[in-house]
Design an enzyme around this catalytic site. Structure first.
Site, short mmCIF file in Angstrom:
data_model
loop_
_atom_site.label_atom_id
_atom_site.label_comp_id
_atom_site.label_asym_id
_atom_site.label_seq_id
_atom_site.Cartn_x
_atom_site.Cartn_y
_atom_site.Cartn_z
N ALA A 66 22.89 32.40 10.79
CA ALA A 66 24.30 32.76 10.77
C ALA A 66 24.45 33.97 9.85
O ALA A 66 23.62 34.19 8.95
CB ALA A 66 25.13 31.59 10.26
N GLY A 110 20.64 29.19 11.49
CA GLY A 110 21.39 29.00 12.74
C GLY A 110 20.63 29.47 13.96
O GLY A 110 20.87 28.98 15.07
N GLU A 113 18.50 26.61 14.84
CA GLU A 113 19.39 25.55 15.36
C GLU A 113 19.87 25.88 16.77
O GLU A 113 19.95 25.00 17.63
CB GLU A 113 20.57 25.37 14.41
CG GLU A 113 20.15 24.76 13.07
CD GLU A 113 21.24 24.83 12.01
OE1 GLU A 113 21.81 25.91 11.79
OE2 GLU A 113 21.54 23.78 11.41
N GLU A 133 18.20 27.73 4.59
CA GLU A 133 19.52 27.70 3.95
C GLU A 133 19.47 27.27 2.49
O GLU A 133 20.29 27.67 1.69
CB GLU A 133 20.46 26.75 4.73
CG GLU A 133 20.86 27.24 6.12
CD GLU A 133 19.90 26.82 7.22
OE1 GLU A 133 18.74 26.43 6.92
OE2 GLU A 133 20.30 26.90 8.40
N1 DAK Z 1 22.83 37.42 8.02
C1 DAK Z 1 23.22 38.72 7.86
N2 DAK Z 1 22.38 39.75 7.86
C2 DAK Z 1 21.06 39.50 7.99
C3 DAK Z 1 20.57 38.16 8.15
C4 DAK Z 1 21.53 37.09 8.16
N3 DAK Z 1 21.19 35.80 8.34
N4 DAK Z 1 19.22 38.22 8.25
C5 DAK Z 1 18.88 39.53 8.17
N5 DAK Z 1 19.98 40.30 8.02
C6 DAK Z 1 20.05 41.74 7.89
C7 DAK Z 1 19.56 42.20 6.51
O1 DAK Z 1 20.59 42.09 5.56
C8 DAK Z 1 19.18 43.65 6.81
O2 DAK Z 1 20.36 44.41 6.85
P1 DAK Z 1 20.41 45.91 6.18
O3 DAK Z 1 20.02 45.72 4.77
O4 DAK Z 1 19.41 46.70 6.98
O5 DAK Z 1 21.84 46.34 6.40
C9 DAK Z 1 18.64 43.59 8.22
O6 DAK Z 1 19.14 42.37 8.79
C10 DAK Z 1 17.12 43.53 8.27
O7 DAK Z 1 16.71 42.47 7.40
P2 DAK Z 1 15.57 42.66 6.29
O8 DAK Z 1 15.55 44.05 5.76
O9 DAK Z 1 15.74 41.54 5.33
O10 DAK Z 1 14.25 42.45 7.19
P3 DAK Z 1 12.85 41.85 6.72
O11 DAK Z 1 11.94 42.04 7.88
O12 DAK Z 1 12.43 42.39 5.38
O13 DAK Z 1 13.12 40.28 6.50
C11 DAK Z 1 14.01 38.08 7.17
C12 DAK Z 1 13.48 39.47 7.62
C13 DAK Z 1 14.50 37.36 8.40
C14 DAK Z 1 12.86 37.28 6.53
C15 DAK Z 1 15.13 38.28 6.12
O14 DAK Z 1 16.08 39.20 6.65
C16 DAK Z 1 15.85 37.01 5.78
O15 DAK Z 1 15.35 36.21 4.98
N6 DAK Z 1 17.04 36.82 6.34
C17 DAK Z 1 17.91 35.69 6.01
C18 DAK Z 1 17.43 34.45 6.69
C19 DAK Z 1 18.32 33.25 6.35
O16 DAK Z 1 18.47 32.89 5.19
N7 DAK Z 1 18.89 32.63 7.39
C20 DAK Z 1 19.75 31.47 7.24
C21 DAK Z 1 21.16 31.91 7.07
S1 DAK Z 1 22.30 30.54 6.82
C22 DAK Z 1 27.22 26.32 11.18
C23 DAK Z 1 26.38 26.98 12.06
C24 DAK Z 1 25.30 27.65 11.57
C25 DAK Z 1 25.05 27.75 10.22
C26 DAK Z 1 25.92 27.10 9.35
C27 DAK Z 1 26.99 26.39 9.82
N8 DAK Z 1 28.31 25.58 11.65
C28 DAK Z 1 28.49 25.38 13.13
C29 DAK Z 1 29.27 24.96 10.80
C30 DAK Z 1 23.89 28.49 9.80
C31 DAK Z 1 23.65 28.95 8.55
C32 DAK Z 1 22.55 29.93 8.39
O17 DAK Z 1 21.88 30.30 9.30
#
Ligand code: DAK
Length: 259
Positions: A66, A110, A113, A133
């Site tokens: 997400a 997400g 998921e 998360e």
């Molecule tokens: N959200 C927003 N932007 C993201 C992102 C994300 N989840 N993941 C990556 N990006 C963006 C980065 O900020 C970066 O943007 P710029 O800096 O270029 O503007 C760009 O994508 C490229 O990312 P990286 O530079 O970080 O790329 P790397 O290859 O170095 O790393 C990575 C890739 C996937 C390992 C890293 O980006 C990362 O760790 N991303 C976050 C992963 C994460 O924590 N995901 C979980 C998020 S929480 C719900 C439904 C769903 C959810 C909750 C509730 N309901 C129905 C109630 C879900 C929650 C989640 O998913």
């Protein structure tokens, strides 16, 4: 269909392919994207020609979760009162035709998921799955803590949810999260072959098979078997059952009419 954050196309008249298309954000899932995805899924589910759908992303990311930036400043009151994004995230659960996730690159949070909400996952050999998360101070919110233990056991699900580590494609296949792993270059070819095969069958039978397998997660074994038995009986009321069995007996290809 004019979308900004997804693209759609039809393959072989019967398969709809939906591609998540926010490449710069690694397909981070925001509200607008989930609205478009839900709309496309409902549209193709209602299209009589379509027998199977595929959701895919880019080579680098199916979806990295997400959109964290969009969520960052929400308060409890914001997310609780608005029932934060449950509305459009749940659409996929109401789709009756089979949906395959074709996953390459990151499927995190997400994104993992969403892949698990599809009926099965075909993974490229560069796919990486995870529920990170915990690293940003929350827990999975779209079913991760519930679907992962059902798919890969409590121990592995706890490991994923508590450490936030990623699982590669080989481990995901060993654990039963994905149905098969294919070379990245063959991901769409293999997925489309599976989707076209599914779409060549009677839609009544594929929908019944999906409904029956899903019932396994919601009922006792005896209730689930009874549910399956009744659907099996019901299919004898269809033209497609007569056609499928007659085609086999007479050694000819079946021509299903979805009736
Ligand atoms: N959200 C927003 N932007 C993201 C992102 C994300 N989840 N993941 C990556 N990006 C963006 C980065 O900020 C970066 O943007 P710029 O800096 O270029 O503007 C760009 O994508 C490229 O990312 P990286 O530079 O970080 O790329 P790397 O290859 O170095 O790393 C990575 C890739 C996937 C390992 C890293 O980006 C990362 O760790 N991303 C976050 C992963 C994460 O924590 N995901 C979980 C998020 S929480 C719900 C439904 C769903 C959810 C909750 C509730 N309901 C129905 C109630 C879900 C929650 C989640 O998913």
């Amino acid at each position: 269909m004019n979308y900004e954050l997804i693209t759609t196309r039809i393959e072989g008249d019967k398969v709809a392919v939906i591609t998540l298309n926010r490449p710069k954000q690694l397909n981070a899932l925001n509200d607008a994207l989930m609205d478009e995805l839900g709309d496309a899924l409902k549209h193709f589910d209602a299209n009589a020609n379509i027998g199977c759908m595929v959701i895919t992303g880019s080579e680098k990311a199916f979806a990295a979760g997400a959109d964290i930036g969009a969520m960052a400043n929400y308060s409890f009151v914001d997310v609780y009162k608005s029932d934060y994004i449950s509305r459009n995230w749940e659409t996929i659960r109401s789709v009756r035709k089979p949906v395959i996730a074709a996953v390459s690159g990151f499927a995190l949070g997400g994104g993992c998921e969403l892949a698990m909400m599809c009926d099965f996952i075909i993974a490229a050999d560069n796919a990486r799955f995870g529920q990170p998360e915990i690293k940003i101070g929350v827990i999975p919110g779209a079913g991760g803590t519930q679907r992962l233990p059902r798919a890969i056991s409590k121990s592995k699900a706890m490991d994923m949810a508590l450490t936030g580590r990623m699982m590669d494609a080989a481990e995901a296949e060993r654990a039963g999260l994905v149905s098969r792993v294919v070379p990245l270059a063959n991901l769409m070819e293999e997925t489309l072959a599976a989707a076209l095969m599914i779409a060549s069958y009677s839609q009544l039978a594929t929908m019944a098979a999906k409904e029956s397998v899903n019932r396994a997660f919601e009922s006792s074994l005896s209730d689930g078997v009874m549910f399956e038995r009744r659907l099996f009986h019901a299919l004898f009321a269809t033209t497609d059952q007569k056609e499928g069995m007659d085609a086999f007996v007479n050694k000819r290809p079946a021509r299903f009419s979805n009736l």
